[in-house]
Write a protein that holds these residues in place. Structure first.
Motif, PDB file in Angstrom:
ATOM      1  N   SER A   1       0.823  -1.207   0.000  1.00 14.46           N
ATOM      2  CA  SER A   1       0.000   0.000   0.000  1.00 14.46           C
ATOM      3  C   SER A   1       0.858   1.257   0.000  1.00 14.46           C
ATOM      4  O   SER A   1       0.557   2.226  -0.699  1.00 14.46           O
TER       5      SER A   1
ATOM      6  N   HIS B   1      -3.500   2.435  -2.667  1.00 17.49           N
ATOM      7  CA  HIS B   1      -4.632   1.511  -2.577  1.00 17.49           C
ATOM      8  C   HIS B   1      -5.925   2.234  -2.902  1.00 17.49           C
ATOM      9  O   HIS B   1      -5.992   3.471  -2.885  1.00 17.49           O
ATOM     10  N   CYS B   2      -6.964   1.448  -3.203  1.00 13.51           N
ATOM     11  CA  CYS B   2      -8.294   1.986  -3.492  1.00 13.51           C
ATOM     12  C   CYS B   2      -9.163   1.889  -2.238  1.00 13.51           C
ATOM     13  O   CYS B   2      -8.970   1.016  -1.382  1.00 13.51           O
ATOM     14  N   LYS B   3     -10.103   2.763  -2.151  1.00 11.75           N
ATOM     15  CA  LYS B   3     -11.038   2.778  -1.019  1.00 11.75           C
ATOM     16  C   LYS B   3     -11.731   1.425  -0.916  1.00 11.75           C
ATOM     17  O   LYS B   3     -12.228   0.879  -1.903  1.00 11.75           O
TER      18      LYS B   3
ATOM     19  N   SER C   1      -7.043  -2.365  -7.128  1.00 11.42           N
ATOM     20  CA  SER C   1      -7.354  -1.838  -8.452  1.00 11.42           C
ATOM     21  C   SER C   1      -7.111  -2.903  -9.512  1.00 11.42           C
ATOM     22  O   SER C   1      -6.231  -3.768  -9.360  1.00 11.42           O
TER      23      SER C   1
ATOM     24  N   SER D   1     -10.401  -1.475  -0.254  1.00 16.57           N
ATOM     25  CA  SER D   1      -9.614  -2.634  -0.678  1.00 16.57           C
ATOM     26  C   SER D   1      -9.214  -3.508   0.510  1.00 16.57           C
ATOM     27  O   SER D   1      -8.915  -4.687   0.339  1.00 16.57           O
TER      28      SER D   1
ATOM     29  N   ARG E   1     -10.347   5.635   2.136  1.00 20.10           N
ATOM     30  CA  ARG E   1     -10.279   6.531   0.974  1.00 20.10           C
ATOM     31  C   ARG E   1      -9.152   6.057   0.048  1.00 20.10           C
ATOM     32  O   ARG E   1      -8.280   5.295   0.466  1.00 20.10           O
ATOM     33  N   ASP E   2      -9.173   6.515  -1.185  1.00 15.62           N
ATOM     34  CA  ASP E   2      -8.074   6.203  -2.110  1.00 15.62           C
ATOM     35  C   ASP E   2      -6.779   6.842  -1.607  1.00 15.62           C
ATOM     36  O   ASP E   2      -6.799   7.941  -1.025  1.00 15.62           O
ATOM     37  N   LYS E   3      -5.694   6.167  -1.845  1.00 15.15           N
ATOM     38  CA  LYS E   3      -4.399   6.700  -1.434  1.00 15.15           C
ATOM     39  C   LYS E   3      -3.372   6.440  -2.525  1.00 15.15           C
ATOM     40  O   LYS E   3      -3.276   5.316  -3.035  1.00 15.15           O
TER      41      LYS E   3
END
Length: 476
Positions: free
Chosen positions: A204, A209-211, A263, A213, A219-221
């Protein structure tokens, strides 16, 4: 402002036409050649801001042309076009001095990014002394002068660089200098200590990473690769990466793409990779703790930083610089900067510095804080009693500390008989003076003092207590 001039070398007319159209739309003047012979002829007169050459040409290899340009037009960046999956060939080109490479089929956005990066080099000053770096590698030893020249040279290309050296030698300083002197100097420099990231969070942290996951992904990061896109990612202590993460890192470097956790899509990234470790990666490979294929990807060009003990008079140059900096940091006037005694200088020269420059900084900061009368004596340095060299494991004897701050010592005197009123008090006073002188000589080491006096440690302790000298200063 004149349009940039680009020389295209490829034996396929369709490829040349594609590149000419693409670069023409970027407002650049293009010139074409179908062989090494034609390219060398074109390079005799006009100045080019960039050369793009195919790897396979009718009369030789693109690497031969890279070497020709390095010799005759060293200020002209050259990028090679390689067949898909020919990473080994691309690495050979980078080692020969190529700025970067692009694979067939040519991805036009990637090509545009490469051209923009290369043109930044043409806009930078042409002499080594004209480069300005916020980071600075101090020293005038021949090994450091050579290292600075190497940094200046390799900063011009995009090859992955491996920086080796013991702990505290300044590997991150070198990485920052490479970034600041290169074409990515106006973009992000992202340093990361690979040993400081928990194993379960590494993917990560590196790739994002995607929200949703995983638990806690609210949240998305974006990861470190995306944060450093366009700039430089410095992987410090890369040998500490677990094997499963080394596989993912290898793919990211080879494909120039990352896939965030959760993703289904890969994200292209344009990152220059610099890496470092104090460990011997060859030994780590033999112990099956580091992947050999990753080693060859990150170690296209290796820079070795010499240990401080091998840098001669640089120790004292660094010491003066550190003391100057500490004087400013502590808010002292320049005139209040403490000076090193001659014996302190000798002690610093003879010490082996297993912690290198970082250890020297710690030694001097402690001495700066504790010294008196604006002078640092050898005893103020508090150097360890034994020294273990990191590269050999050899134990070295400590430097001899021959000077201490001047102290007023009581003088033994022979009184006249008329001045002695009480023999017992007189003998106690004489005994006290002798004990003080011996303890001062032995730097309050009671074990050594008892040995010189020819009495047991217990007897000495009894005498000190009886005479009121058994205080906190009497250290064993």
């Amino acid at each position: 402002m004149d349009c940039p001039r680009i020389l295209i070398i490829d034996d396929e007319p369709d490829i040349r036409e594609l590149l000419e159209i693409t670069l023409g739309r970027m407002n650049m003047d293009t010139f074409s050649a179908g062989s090494i012979f034609d390219a060398e002829a074109a390079l005799q007169n006009p100045h080019f801001d960039l050369c793009l050459t195919d790897m396979k040409l009718p009369d030789g290899s693109g690497i031969d042309l890279v070497r020709f340009i390095q010799k005759h037009c060293p200020q002209t960046p050259v990028a090679v076009i390689t067949a898909y999956g020919s990473m080994d060939t691309a690495i050979s080109a980078l080692k020969a001095g190529a700025f970067d490479f692009v694979s067939k089929p040519i991805d036009l956005p990637t090509l545009r990014d490469l051209v923009h990066q290369a043109l930044k080099l043409s806009q930078k000053p042409k002499t080594q002394n004209s480069f300005s770096s916020k980071s600075e590698l101090l020293g005038a030893d021949s090994s450091i002068v050579k290292l600075k020249k190497q940094i200046h040279k390799i900063a011009r290309n995009q090859a992955p660089i491996f920086i080796s050296g013991e702990s505290g030698t300044g590997k991150e300083v070198v990485a920052r200098m490479i970034h600041e002197q290169g074409s990515r100097h106006d973009q992000s420099f992202i340093p990361v200590n690979c040993g400081a990231i928990p194993a379960e969070l590494m993917e990560s942290e590196f790739f994002g990473h995607c929200k949703g996951s995983f638990t806690g992904a609210v949240r998305d990061k974006i990861g470190l690769f995306q944060a450093a896109s366009g700039g430089t990612l410095f992987l410090d202590e890369i040998a500490d990466l677990p094997l499963h993460m080394q596989v993912k890192l290898l793919r990211a470097i080879q494909e120039k793409k990352v896939r965030p956790v959760g993703s289904q899509q890969e994200v292209p990234v344009d990152v220059r990779i610099l890496s470092a470790t104090h460990k011997d990666l060859v030994k780590e490979i033999q112990r099956e703790r580091f992947r050999q294929d990753l080693y060859y990807r990150v170690n296209v060009i290796e820079l070795k930083i010499p240990p401080l003990r091998n840098r001669g008079e640089d120790v004292l140059r660094l010491a003066e610089h550190i003391l100057n900096r500490l004087t400013v940091d502590y808010g002292c006037a320049p005139a209040d900067m403490p000076m090193l005694s001659q014996c302190a200088c000798e002690a610093l020269r003879s010490y082996c510095y297993p912690g290198n420059v970082r250890e020297l900084e710690n030694i001097l900061e402690r001495a700066f804080t504790l010294c008196e009368n604006k002078k640092i004596y050898a005893s103020d340095l508090h150097l360890p009693t034994t020294q273990v060299q990191e590269d050999t494991g050899e134990i070295s004897p400590p430097p001899k500390l021959r000077d201490t701050p001047p102290k007023v010592k009581p003088e033994l005197s022979t009184p006249s008989p008329e001045s002695i009123n009480n023999l017992e008090d007189y003998l106690k006073g004489m005994e006290k003076q002798v004990l003080l002188q011996v303890l001062e000589k032995k730097r309050w080491n009671r074990t050594a003092a008892a040995k010189q006096l020819g009495i047991s440690f217990r007897a000495l302790r009894y005498k000190l207590k009886k005479l009121g000298l058994d205080g906190s200063d009497a250290n064993a």
